[in-house]
Design a protein around this motif. Structure first.
Motif, PDB file in Angstrom:
ATOM      1  N   ALA A  93     -82.799  27.379 102.988  1.00 31.65           N
ATOM      2  CA  ALA A  93     -82.071  26.394 103.787  1.00 31.65           C
ATOM      3  C   ALA A  93     -81.748  26.925 105.183  1.00 31.65           C
ATOM      4  O   ALA A  93     -81.714  26.163 106.154  1.00 31.65           O
ATOM      5  CB  ALA A  93     -80.795  25.968 103.073  1.00 31.65           C
ATOM      6  N   GLY A  94     -81.510  28.199 105.334  1.00 38.44           N
ATOM      7  CA  GLY A  94     -81.214  28.782 106.637  1.00 38.44           C
ATOM      8  C   GLY A  94     -82.375  28.658 107.610  1.00 38.44           C
ATOM      9  O   GLY A  94     -82.172  28.606 108.828  1.00 38.44           O
ATOM     10  N   LEU A  95     -83.586  28.603 107.116  1.00 33.10           N
ATOM     11  CA  LEU A  95     -84.747  28.452 107.996  1.00 33.10           C
ATOM     12  C   LEU A  95     -84.779  27.091 108.683  1.00 33.10           C
ATOM     13  O   LEU A  95     -85.339  26.956 109.772  1.00 33.10           O
ATOM     14  CB  LEU A  95     -86.038  28.662 107.211  1.00 33.10           C
ATOM     15  CG  LEU A  95     -86.314  30.094 106.752  1.00 33.10           C
ATOM     16  CD1 LEU A  95     -87.576  30.133 105.906  1.00 33.10           C
ATOM     17  CD2 LEU A  95     -86.473  31.014 107.949  1.00 33.10           C
ATOM     18  N   PHE A 130     -85.513  26.442 112.941  1.00 28.45           N
ATOM     19  CA  PHE A 130     -86.558  25.653 113.601  1.00 28.45           C
ATOM     20  C   PHE A 130     -86.016  24.454 114.363  1.00 28.45           C
ATOM     21  O   PHE A 130     -86.757  23.791 115.067  1.00 28.45           O
ATOM     22  CB  PHE A 130     -87.596  25.191 112.561  1.00 28.45           C
ATOM     23  CG  PHE A 130     -88.461  26.317 112.050  1.00 28.45           C
ATOM     24  CD1 PHE A 130     -89.353  26.952 112.886  1.00 28.45           C
ATOM     25  CD2 PHE A 130     -88.373  26.756 110.740  1.00 28.45           C
ATOM     26  CE1 PHE A 130     -90.165  27.982 112.429  1.00 28.45           C
ATOM     27  CE2 PHE A 130     -89.162  27.783 110.275  1.00 28.45           C
ATOM     28  CZ  PHE A 130     -90.064  28.396 111.129  1.00 28.45           C
ATOM     29  N   LYS A 131     -84.726  24.129 114.278  1.00 26.56           N
ATOM     30  CA  LYS A 131     -84.168  23.008 115.035  1.00 26.56           C
ATOM     31  C   LYS A 131     -84.252  23.262 116.539  1.00 26.56           C
ATOM     32  O   LYS A 131     -84.472  22.351 117.320  1.00 26.56           O
ATOM     33  CB  LYS A 131     -82.698  22.771 114.642  1.00 26.56           C
ATOM     34  CG  LYS A 131     -82.539  22.064 113.337  1.00 26.56           C
ATOM     35  CD  LYS A 131     -81.076  21.813 113.050  1.00 26.56           C
ATOM     36  CE  LYS A 131     -80.895  21.194 111.692  1.00 26.56           C
ATOM     37  NZ  LYS A 131     -79.499  21.027 111.339  1.00 26.56           N
ATOM     38  N   ASP A 132     -84.076  24.495 116.971  1.00 31.78           N
ATOM     39  CA  ASP A 132     -84.095  24.822 118.383  1.00 31.78           C
ATOM     40  C   ASP A 132     -85.492  24.746 118.980  1.00 31.78           C
ATOM     41  O   ASP A 132     -85.638  24.518 120.189  1.00 31.78           O
ATOM     42  CB  ASP A 132     -83.543  26.237 118.610  1.00 31.78           C
ATOM     43  CG  ASP A 132     -82.079  26.332 118.190  1.00 31.78           C
ATOM     44  OD1 ASP A 132     -81.417  25.275 118.224  1.00 31.78           O
ATOM     45  OD2 ASP A 132     -81.627  27.432 117.826  1.00 31.78           O
TER      46      ASP A 132
END
Length: 172
Positions: A162-164, A168-170
């Motif tokens: 989930a942290g990934l 990738f949002k940025d």
């Protein structure tokens, strides 16, 4: 149903036709997914060629299941072919190959009921589906997705990864 070897020997290679009906109550009790069924009608022929005895044919029945994905009842029109080869117990062909499909004969008859039941049950699905492309039930709202489309988002993300998603949002 039993087929007498003497009857086959007297026919000199001519096939002996037979018809049998298997007990649907016994079959239903041996397969947990079967909810109901019509009697299993078996038709076939037996023949002796040399020291070997061949039994072939087809079984038919209508079998009621509950779909494993959408939980709707449905009827499966089963048509199961069978083919068995037998040899006398003392025949050397039985000892030649341990993985042989040739079954030993015990006594002076071929007992078919147990073999036909086994062939029929092995042909039944362990995970019955009403259609190959059954969409099943929505895990969120429970609607049958074959009948109605729902707007639920059933995206599953492994909590370890989930942290990934934040990473990738940025980059967008």
């Amino acid at each position: 149903m039993n087929i007498k070897l003497a009857d086959l020997e007297r026919r000199n290679g001519e096939p002996l036709p037979f018809k049998a009906t298997l007990d649907e109550v016994d079959l239903k009790s041996r397969h947990h997914e079967i909810r109901g069924m019509t009697p299993v009608e078996a038709e076939g022929e037996a023949v002796q060629l040399g020291n070997l005895y061949y039994v072939t044919g087809k079984m038919k029945a209508d079998v009621n299941f509950i779909c494993a994905r959408c939980l709707n009842p449905f009827t499966h029109h089963a048509s199961v072919s069978f083919s068995e080869t037998f040899a006398p117990e003392d025949d050397p062909i039985l000892g030649e190959d341990e993985d042989s499909d040739i079954l030993p004969l015990e006594g002076d008859e071929i007992e078919l009921d147990a073999l036909l039941q086994e062939d029929f049950l092995l042909a039944m699905p362990t995970f019955p589906l009403c259609e190959d492309d059954c969409k099943g039930l929505c895990p969120t709202c429970g609607v049958n997705r074959n009948e109605v489309s729902c707007s639920c988002t059933n995206e599953r993300i492994d909590p370890r990864l989930a942290g990934l998603a934040d990473f990738f949002k940025d980059s967008k």
